[in-house]
Design a protein around this motif. Structure first.
Motif, PDB file in Angstrom:
ATOM      1  N   MET A 257      71.966  60.619  20.073  1.00 24.25           N
ATOM      2  CA  MET A 257      70.778  61.275  20.639  1.00 24.25           C
ATOM      3  C   MET A 257      69.848  61.689  19.507  1.00 24.25           C
ATOM      4  O   MET A 257      70.293  62.247  18.513  1.00 24.25           O
ATOM      5  CB  MET A 257      71.203  62.508  21.438  1.00 24.25           C
ATOM      6  CG  MET A 257      70.044  63.237  22.105  1.00 24.25           C
ATOM      7  SD  MET A 257      70.634  64.617  23.095  1.00 24.25           S
ATOM      8  CE  MET A 257      71.530  63.731  24.352  1.00 24.25           C
TER       9      MET A 257
ATOM     10  N   SER B 288      67.317  66.128  21.383  1.00 25.26           N
ATOM     11  CA  SER B 288      68.317  67.183  21.406  1.00 25.26           C
ATOM     12  C   SER B 288      67.665  68.557  21.463  1.00 25.26           C
ATOM     13  O   SER B 288      68.297  69.519  21.880  1.00 25.26           O
ATOM     14  CB  SER B 288      69.221  67.088  20.173  1.00 25.26           C
ATOM     15  OG  SER B 288      68.503  67.425  19.002  1.00 25.26           O
TER      16      SER B 288
ATOM     17  N   ASP C 117      78.468  62.989  23.909  1.00 20.06           N
ATOM     18  CA  ASP C 117      77.528  62.098  24.583  1.00 20.06           C
ATOM     19  C   ASP C 117      78.117  61.518  25.865  1.00 20.06           C
ATOM     20  O   ASP C 117      77.399  61.304  26.845  1.00 20.06           O
ATOM     21  CB  ASP C 117      77.098  60.970  23.649  1.00 20.06           C
ATOM     22  CG  ASP C 117      76.155  61.450  22.554  1.00 20.06           C
ATOM     23  OD1 ASP C 117      75.614  62.571  22.694  1.00 20.06           O
ATOM     24  OD2 ASP C 117      75.970  60.722  21.567  1.00 20.06           O
ATOM     25  N   THR C 118      79.424  61.283  25.882  1.00 17.95           N
ATOM     26  CA  THR C 118      80.082  60.767  27.083  1.00 17.95           C
ATOM     27  C   THR C 118      80.067  61.819  28.177  1.00 17.95           C
ATOM     28  O   THR C 118      79.774  61.532  29.351  1.00 17.95           O
ATOM     29  CB  THR C 118      81.534  60.371  26.764  1.00 17.95           C
ATOM     30  OG1 THR C 118      81.530  59.336  25.768  1.00 17.95           O
ATOM     31  CG2 THR C 118      82.250  59.869  28.010  1.00 17.95           C
TER      32      THR C 118
ATOM     33  N   ALA D 174      76.517  62.324  29.500  1.00 15.69           N
ATOM     34  CA  ALA D 174      76.137  61.230  30.400  1.00 15.69           C
ATOM     35  C   ALA D 174      76.801  61.386  31.761  1.00 15.69           C
ATOM     36  O   ALA D 174      76.181  61.102  32.800  1.00 15.69           O
ATOM     37  CB  ALA D 174      76.504  59.895  29.769  1.00 15.69           C
TER      38      ALA D 174
ATOM     39  N   ASP E  56      71.324  70.053  26.628  1.00 17.02           N
ATOM     40  CA  ASP E  56      72.197  70.135  25.456  1.00 17.02           C
ATOM     41  C   ASP E  56      71.804  71.323  24.579  1.00 17.02           C
ATOM     42  O   ASP E  56      71.759  71.238  23.352  1.00 17.02           O
ATOM     43  CB  ASP E  56      72.146  68.830  24.664  1.00 17.02           C
ATOM     44  CG  ASP E  56      70.734  68.476  24.208  1.00 17.02           C
ATOM     45  OD1 ASP E  56      69.781  69.149  24.651  1.00 17.02           O
ATOM     46  OD2 ASP E  56      70.584  67.536  23.412  1.00 17.02           O
TER      47      ASP E  56
END
Length: 204
Positions: free
Chosen positions: A1, A6, A72-73, A76, A91
Motif C-alpha cells: 500500500m 495509508s 494487507d490480506t 482486503a 488503516d
C-alpha cells in the motif's frame, strides 16, 4: 500500500460534517466475516449512527503473531465484507503507528473534535476488555456499545468491565453517541454466529 493511501484517513476518510455519529469497530479481522457486518448494521440502526469505521489493527497486542495473516490480506478481507455505503475500512493504526486502542482514540478525537464517536465491540470480547491498556479511560473518552454474540450473552453481566460500568449502563437510543460520559449500553437481538477462529479452523 502506498504511503499516500495509508494516510488517506487524514483526508478524512469521509466528508466530516460537524456532529456526525461514528461507530468504531477495531480488531484484527483475521479474517473479516459476516459477524462483523451484522454487528455494524445493528449498531447503525439502533444507535442512530451515520457511519461505522472498521479499524484494522496491524497487530493486536493481546494476540500472538502466530496464525495472524499479513495486514494487507486482513485489510482486503475487511473491504470485501464491508459492502455497505455507510461502512468504511481504514488503516488508521498503521498510518499512526499506534498499538493500543486508547492511543488511537485520542488521536482520532484530536483530528475530528466535532465528531461523536462510539466504541463498538462484540460481547465475546468483553471478558478480555479488562486486559486492555487503560481500559477504564476509554469510558471517559467515548460511549461503549456491546452487541451480543452467541456463546457470550452473559458477558455483559459477569465481565469485569461490565461490572465496572454497571452504574453507567443505559438503554440503547438514537442519541447514544452524545450521551453524558461514561456511557455503556448492550444491544441484544438476533445473533450472528460467524467467527474468525472457526473460519481459520476450516481452512486446509
Amino acid at each position: 500500500m502506498s504511503a499516500r493511501r495509508s494516510r488517506s484517513w487524514l483526508g478524512p476518510p469521509a466528508p466530516a460534517t460537524d456532529g456526525l455519529r461514528i461507530g468504531l469497530l477495531g480488531g484484527s479481522f483475521n479474517p473479516a466475516h459476516d459477524g462483523h457486518l451484522h454487528l455494524s448494521l445493528v449498531a447503525l440502526k439502533r444507535l442512530g449512527l451515520d457511519e461505522v469505521w472498521w479499524l484494522v489493527a496491524p497487530q493486536n497486542p493481546l494476540k500472538s503473531e502466530q496464525g495472524m495473516a499479513p495486514f494487507d490480506t486482513r485489510f482486503a478481507s475487511a473491504r470485501a465484507i464491508a459492502h455497505h455505503p455507510r461502512l468504511r475500512v481504514l488503516d488508521i493504526e498503521r498510518a499512526l503507528g499506534t498499538r493500543y486502542t486508547i492511543d488511537t482514540i485520542a488521536a482520532l478525537q484530536r483530528r475530528f473534535p466535532r465528531l461523536h464517536f462510539v466504541w463498538l465491540m462484540g460481547s465475546d470480547n468483553l471478558d478480555g476488555f479488562a486486559h486492555w491498556r487503560r481500559w477504564p479511560a476509554l469510558a471517559e473518552r467515548l460511549p461503549i456499545a456491546v452487541i451480543t454474540r452467541p456463546g457470550s450473552v452473559l458477558a455483559p453481566l459477569r465481565a469485569k468491565a461490565a461490572q465496572r460500568f454497571a452504574r453507567f449502563r443505559i438503554a440503547p437510543t438514537q442519541d447514544f453517541a452524545t450521551a453524558p460520559l461514561p456511557a455503556f449500553t448492550v444491544l441484544d437481538g438476533p445473533r450472528n454466529p460467524a467467527s474468525a477462529t472457526r473460519i481459520r479452523e476450516r481452512e486446509p
